[in-house]
Motif scaffolding. Structure first.
Motif, PDB file in Angstrom:
ATOM      1  N   GLY A  15      -3.179   0.792   9.460  1.00  0.00           N
ATOM      2  CA  GLY A  15      -4.423   0.067   9.630  1.00  0.00           C
ATOM      3  C   GLY A  15      -4.603  -0.813   8.415  1.00  0.00           C
ATOM      4  N   PRO A  16      -5.829  -1.078   8.026  1.00  0.00           N
ATOM      5  CA  PRO A  16      -6.028  -1.994   6.907  1.00  0.00           C
ATOM      6  C   PRO A  16      -5.629  -1.418   5.542  1.00  0.00           C
ATOM      7  N   ALA A  17      -5.816  -0.096   5.355  1.00  0.00           N
ATOM      8  CA  ALA A  17      -5.516   0.487   4.041  1.00  0.00           C
ATOM      9  C   ALA A  17      -4.049   0.871   3.942  1.00  0.00           C
ATOM     10  N   ALA A  18      -3.530   0.815   2.741  1.00  0.00           N
ATOM     11  CA  ALA A  18      -2.154   1.241   2.529  1.00  0.00           C
ATOM     12  C   ALA A  18      -2.054   2.739   2.782  1.00  0.00           C
ATOM     13  N   ALA A  19      -0.845   3.219   3.135  1.00  0.00           N
ATOM     14  CA  ALA A  19      -0.717   4.609   3.552  1.00  0.00           C
ATOM     15  C   ALA A  19      -0.484   5.571   2.405  1.00  0.00           C
ATOM     16  N   ALA A  20       0.094   5.115   1.321  1.00  0.00           N
ATOM     17  CA  ALA A  20       0.407   6.025   0.229  1.00  0.00           C
ATOM     18  C   ALA A  20       0.519   5.279  -1.089  1.00  0.00           C
ATOM     19  N   LEU A  21       0.254   6.024  -2.146  1.00  0.00           N
ATOM     20  CA  LEU A  21       0.355   5.435  -3.482  1.00  0.00           C
ATOM     21  C   LEU A  21       0.900   6.479  -4.438  1.00  0.00           C
ATOM     22  N   THR A  22       1.735   6.033  -5.358  1.00  0.00           N
ATOM     23  CA  THR A  22       2.242   6.925  -6.383  1.00  0.00           C
ATOM     24  C   THR A  22       1.945   6.309  -7.741  1.00  0.00           C
ATOM     25  N   LEU A  23       1.311   7.094  -8.594  1.00  0.00           N
ATOM     26  CA  LEU A  23       0.993   6.616  -9.939  1.00  0.00           C
ATOM     27  C   LEU A  23       1.737   7.502 -10.928  1.00  0.00           C
ATOM     28  N   SER A  24       2.752   6.945 -11.556  1.00  0.00           N
ATOM     29  CA  SER A  24       3.552   7.741 -12.486  1.00  0.00           C
ATOM     30  C   SER A  24       2.785   7.984 -13.789  1.00  0.00           C
ATOM     31  N   ALA A 208      -1.316   9.778  -3.734  1.00  0.00           N
ATOM     32  CA  ALA A 208      -2.493   9.684  -2.880  1.00  0.00           C
ATOM     33  C   ALA A 208      -2.065   9.167  -1.520  1.00  0.00           C
ATOM     34  N   TYR A 209      -2.719   9.665  -0.464  1.00  0.00           N
ATOM     35  CA  TYR A 209      -2.354   9.179   0.865  1.00  0.00           C
ATOM     36  C   TYR A 209      -3.501   9.339   1.836  1.00  0.00           C
ATOM     37  N   ASN A 210      -3.372   8.602   2.920  1.00  0.00           N
ATOM     38  CA  ASN A 210      -4.300   8.712   4.042  1.00  0.00           C
ATOM     39  C   ASN A 210      -3.517   9.148   5.273  1.00  0.00           C
ATOM     40  N   ILE A 211      -4.178   9.734   6.208  1.00  0.00           N
ATOM     41  CA  ILE A 211      -3.649  10.111   7.522  1.00  0.00           C
ATOM     42  C   ILE A 211      -2.590  11.208   7.421  1.00  0.00           C
ATOM     43  N   CYS A 212      -1.406  10.876   6.876  1.00  0.00           N
ATOM     44  CA  CYS A 212      -0.406  11.942   6.743  1.00  0.00           C
ATOM     45  C   CYS A 212       0.615  11.596   5.684  1.00  0.00           C
TER      46      CYS A 212
END
Ligand code: NAG
Ligand code: NAG
Ligand code: NAG
Ligand code: NAG
Ligand code: NAG
Ligand code: NAG
Ligand code: NAG
Length: 324
Positions: A15-24, A208-212
């Motif tokens: 959808g509009p938001a990104a699905a996952a993010l990784t912050l090292s 961080a993630y949304n949905i799955c």
């Protein structure tokens, strides 16, 4: 049969938001001794000994009897901290703090809130920090001396003896190493001095993630003797944060075995393991993997793709595995 998994693509719906993010969180941290008398910068991954050495606060630990001279480092309880970690909290349904490797006994605090405890150097830890993370963050790891921890565990264990209590005196090592899940030679070995380090020895990150999210993935080949057929069992562990079920497809491709299979999947809220059972095409002879000198080491490339519904567009995250 031996499979080389080259590329695992997890397509989570977007959808509009990104699905996952990784912050090292690799890089520069602060290290403090137990009573605060010493404070210095330290690199992650790394350990207290290497940070002290880089600041020239100790000499080469391997020189002469420096193992005995530097025992105080090991007997102290150090703190690792990192300040002012920015994070965009508005976007995410789930946020985890992930440690790939901690050496060894530590409590983790995020913004002064205890979020977890660790006592095993060999495993990965993931802590749910969704409700603790802020726009600007402060992480602290309170380590406990591995030597004191092992001694305490040994004293608490009274029902039977776990020999040996101590290494041979000539090694000048530390006792009760069999009461801690830590690299055993760090308490001394016949070939090496005793340096029971403290520190963060592998990657640290906020994810961080949304949905799955695909947490991990394993597979194993199985030969069915009755029908003389190779099969493959694939387990994929998802964390589904969406309250509604997520539908999609899993596509497994092993080109050299002319095998391609598509499965419909449904992921319900929570931690879910998707089990796929792949029948390998029987009209191809599967070559097995032989030890050196006994035959060829044949490997097959496999791709597993998860395509999940949920929006107009898809985001992809790719992972590479060198599994043989
Ligand atoms: C702090 O700890 C170090 C190492 O254990 C010790 O040498 C030092 O005396 C301590 N300082 C104070 C003020 O307690
Ligand atoms: C380290 O922590 C342990 C357990 O909390 C404590 O018994 C010990 O005195 C501490 N060591 C130092 C040097 O502060
Ligand atoms: C964290 O807690 C300590 C004592 O519990 C307090 O002194 C300190 O101000 C707190 N720090 C923050 C950033 O809340
Ligand atoms: C020592 O072990 C006991 C019993 O397992 C535990 O209650 C205590 O907190 C431990 N102390 C330290 C300093 O780890
Ligand atoms: C093996 O079977 C697949 C379908 O299962 C077929 O597409 C392929 O042509 C066959 N290959 C041979 C060499 O018979
Ligand atoms: C092993 O591999 C070599 C080179 O690819 C090939 O010539 C040979 O026939 C293979 N041996 C077996 C037992 O499959
Ligand atoms: C398998 O993948 C590797 C790495 O991408 C590649 O070098 C190799 O040619 C592939 N093998 C086959 C048979 O496609």
């Amino acid at each position: 049969m031996c499979l080389r998994l080259l590329l695992l693509l997890a397509l989570c719906s977007a959808g509009p938001a990104a699905a996952a993010l990784t912050l090292s969180l690799r890089g520069s941290w602060r290290i403090r001794s137990g009573n605060g008398s010493l404070e210095l910068p330290g690199k992650v991954p790394g350990c207290v000994h290497s940070a002290l050495f880089q600041r020239r606060l100790i000499q080469d630990p391997y020189y002469r009897f420096n193992d005995l001279k530097y025992r105080w480092i090991t007997l102290d309880n150090w703190t690792y901290s990192k300040n002012e970690i920015p994070f965009d909290i508005s976007k995410w349904q789930q946020v985890n703090l992930v440690f790939e490797g901690i050496d060894t006994v530590a409590n983790v605090l995020l913004n002064n809130v205890s979020v977890g405890k660790m006592d095993n150097m060999f495993r990965r830890y993931s802590f749910d920090i969704t409700h603790v993370i802020k726009a600007v963050n402060f992480i602290e790891l309170h380590f406990q001396s591995a030597v004191l921890y092992a001694r305490n565990r040994s004293e608490a264990h009274t029902c039977y003896e776990v020999p040996p209590k101590c290494p041979p005196p000539v090694q000048k090592g530390e006792c009760h190493v069999n009461f801690i899940r830590k690299e055993q030679c760090s308490f001394s070995w016949d070939w090496g001095p005793s340096f029971p380090t403290q520190g963060i020895w592998k990657d640290v990150r906020i994810e961080a993630y949304n949905i799955c999210h695909l947490d991990y993935f394993t597979f194993s080949p199985v030969y069915d003797n009755n029908i003389q057929e190779w099969n493959l069992e694939i387990d994929s562990s998802f964390h589904v944060v969406s309250s509604k079920p997520v539908f999609g497809q899993a596509i497994v491709v092993i080109p050299e075995l002319q095998t391609q299979r598509t499965y419909s999947i449904e992921l319900k809220h929570g931690k879910r393991i998707v089990k796929l059972f792949v029948k390998i095409n029987k009209n191809i002879t599967v070559k097995t993997w032989w030890p050196h000198g006994h035959g060829n080491q044949t490997g097959y490339n496999m791709t597993v793709l998860f395509k999940l519904d949920g929006g107009l567009s898809f985001e992809r995250s790719a992972k590479e595995y060198g599994v043989k």
